[in-house]
Motif scaffolding. Structure first.
Motif, PDB file in Angstrom:
ATOM      1  N   GLU A 139      37.786 -29.122  12.351  1.00  0.00           N
ATOM      2  CA  GLU A 139      38.230 -28.329  13.498  1.00  0.00           C
ATOM      3  C   GLU A 139      37.087 -28.213  14.481  1.00  0.00           C
ATOM      4  N   THR A 140      37.389 -28.450  15.751  1.00  0.00           N
ATOM      5  CA  THR A 140      36.430 -28.246  16.822  1.00  0.00           C
ATOM      6  C   THR A 140      36.925 -27.098  17.689  1.00  0.00           C
ATOM      7  N   ALA A 141      36.101 -26.065  17.824  1.00  0.00           N
ATOM      8  CA  ALA A 141      36.503 -24.871  18.580  1.00  0.00           C
ATOM      9  C   ALA A 141      35.554 -24.669  19.756  1.00  0.00           C
ATOM     10  N   GLU A 142      36.107 -24.675  20.961  1.00  0.00           N
ATOM     11  CA  GLU A 142      35.339 -24.371  22.165  1.00  0.00           C
ATOM     12  C   GLU A 142      35.586 -22.902  22.484  1.00  0.00           C
ATOM     13  N   MET A 143      34.525 -22.088  22.442  1.00  0.00           N
ATOM     14  CA  MET A 143      34.690 -20.633  22.479  1.00  0.00           C
ATOM     15  C   MET A 143      33.755 -20.004  23.505  1.00  0.00           C
ATOM     16  N   PRO A 144      34.034 -20.166  24.792  1.00  0.00           N
ATOM     17  CA  PRO A 144      33.204 -19.530  25.817  1.00  0.00           C
ATOM     18  C   PRO A 144      33.260 -18.012  25.674  1.00  0.00           C
ATOM     19  N   GLY A 145      32.113 -17.389  25.844  1.00  0.00           N
ATOM     20  CA  GLY A 145      32.032 -15.944  25.672  1.00  0.00           C
ATOM     21  C   GLY A 145      31.629 -15.535  24.277  1.00  0.00           C
ATOM     22  N   MET A 146      31.842 -16.429  23.304  1.00  0.00           N
ATOM     23  CA  MET A 146      31.406 -16.176  21.936  1.00  0.00           C
ATOM     24  C   MET A 146      30.057 -16.828  21.659  1.00  0.00           C
ATOM     25  N   TYR A 147      29.835 -18.000  22.251  1.00  0.00           N
ATOM     26  CA  TYR A 147      28.586 -18.737  22.101  1.00  0.00           C
ATOM     27  C   TYR A 147      28.045 -19.081  23.480  1.00  0.00           C
ATOM     28  N   ALA A 148      26.731 -19.150  23.610  1.00  0.00           N
ATOM     29  CA  ALA A 148      26.139 -19.669  24.840  1.00  0.00           C
ATOM     30  C   ALA A 148      26.546 -21.135  25.001  1.00  0.00           C
ATOM     31  N   ALA A 149      26.483 -21.639  26.225  1.00  0.00           N
ATOM     32  CA  ALA A 149      27.037 -22.963  26.519  1.00  0.00           C
ATOM     33  C   ALA A 149      26.462 -24.052  25.634  1.00  0.00           C
ATOM     34  N   ASP A 150      25.157 -24.027  25.351  1.00  0.00           N
ATOM     35  CA  ASP A 150      24.519 -25.095  24.587  1.00  0.00           C
ATOM     36  C   ASP A 150      24.475 -24.823  23.084  1.00  0.00           C
ATOM     37  N   ASP A 151      24.925 -23.658  22.665  1.00  0.00           N
ATOM     38  CA  ASP A 151      24.846 -23.297  21.248  1.00  0.00           C
ATOM     39  C   ASP A 151      26.066 -23.795  20.479  1.00  0.00           C
TER      40      ASP A 151
END
Length: 351
Positions: A139-151
């Motif tokens: 699973e690949t999860a893109e989670m803006p607001g949960m992780y910094a952009a590069d993390d």
């Protein structure tokens, strides 16, 4: 009011689709007997009978890489943390006598960078290849607001199987020998302390490693966790393995007792194996006591093996490419006593 989109909210479905297409060849390269289908379905299928198992017991493990990821992110070196992820799971399977069959990963990030993610998952595929298990999903999860952009963060899940009559540990008794298989470095535990020591020492990830002949500090600390699966399975199939302990968080004192029966203890000699220089450097620069080093780090022993025939076991393991030390023995303790480890350390152990 302008129309809102998922991409405008920070999630790019097209990037996710592009990543899946990019990693399909990596997953296919790990295929093994028992795999049914490929990436893209709602679930992954595996046929244990096709893998040659007659009376299998399934064994499952899940783990992560921990804050070692911070070094990978800060240095831009993403190619080997996937090996760490696989190692942390499959090494826990093989100590129970199980052959790893398949692996799934979870990759979460603030902003999906396809090239970065592909490098990470390429490492996962390489770890699966080394372990002989199939990468059959994730699973690949893109989670803006949960992780910094590069993390990003990683988690893994692996399933293995053992024949019912071949599960480990078994028949451990006083007089058995304890062998230690050399680690490749710090592996994937204790990195919150590692990072604090590096900061206190004023060291730089790009500077030459002060404890190694070549390479940067970042490269040396990112050396991937050794995968012991094939060598331990060979030892087990030869009838030479009674028990094995993956030395992770808790070190030798915390992990070896988990595979010992009541009324026994492991007596180990700290002078019997070579302490890699990285651990002495960490201890000196962090003022870390020997007891704390042993409780946090593997201190050079990534896997401990219990056997009744140390000479034959050592010869087989060395033929499989392991560096092996005879580090102690199993002793009798008070009946019913909880198993423990006693380690005799030389006074200059951390020098």
């Amino acid at each position: 009011m302008a129309s809102m989109t998922y991409r405008g909210a920070g999630v790019d479905i097209d990037a996710g689709d592009a990543l899946v297409e990019r990693i399909k060849p990596l997953a296919r390269a790990t295929a093994r007997a028992g795999v049914m289908g490929g990436l893209g379905g709602f679930g992954a299928l595996f046929d244990p009978k096709a893998a040659g198992l007659r009376d299998p017991v399934l064994v499952a493990s899940t783990d992560g890489v921990g804050t070692k990821l911070r070094i990978a992110i800060d240095t831009g070196h993403h190619d080997t943390v996937g090996i760490d992820l696989v190692a942390m799971c499959v090494n826990d399977l093989v100590v129970q006598g199980a052959e790893p069959l398949f692996f799934l990963d979870y990759f979460a990030t603030g902003k999906l960078e396809v090239a970065q993610a592909a490098r990470v998952i390429g490492g996962i595929a390489e770890g699966c290849r080394i372990a002989g298990c199939a990468l059959i999903g994730g699973e690949t999860a893109e989670m803006p607001g949960m992780y910094a952009a590069d993390d990003y963060d990683l988690a893994g899940f692996s399933v293995g199987a053992a024949e019912r009559d071949a599960l480990l540990p078994r028949d451990v008794a006083p007089g058995d020998a304890v062998l230690g298989l050399a680690s490749s470095g710090v592996h994937s535990n204790g990195f919150s302390l590692v990072r604090r020591i590096v900061t206190a020492a004023g060291a730089d990830w790009a500077a030459p490693a002060p404890f190694a002949a070549s390479g940067t500090l970042g490269d040396a600390l990112l050396a991937p966790t050794r995968i012991y699966v094939k060598s331990l399975l060979a030892l087990h199939r030869a009838g030479l393995l009674k028990a094995a302990a993956h030395i992770t968080g808790g070190g030798l004192p915390g992990n070896l007792p988990r595979v010992l029966p009541e009324g026994t203890r492991a007596a180990l000699d700290g002078a019997a194996w070579t302490l890699p220089p990285v651990f002495g450097w960490l201890a000196r620069n962090g003022g870390v006591a020997a007891e704390e080093m042993l409780r946090v780090f593997n201190c050079g022993i990534g896997m401990a093996v219990v056997t009744a025939d140390p000479d034959a076991a050592r010869a087989l393991l060395e033929a499989e490419g392991e560096t092996v030390f005879t580090i102690g023995r199993i002793e009798a303790a008070d009946p019913g006593a909880e198993p423990e480890v006693r380690i005799d350390l030389p006074t200059d152990w951390l020098a």
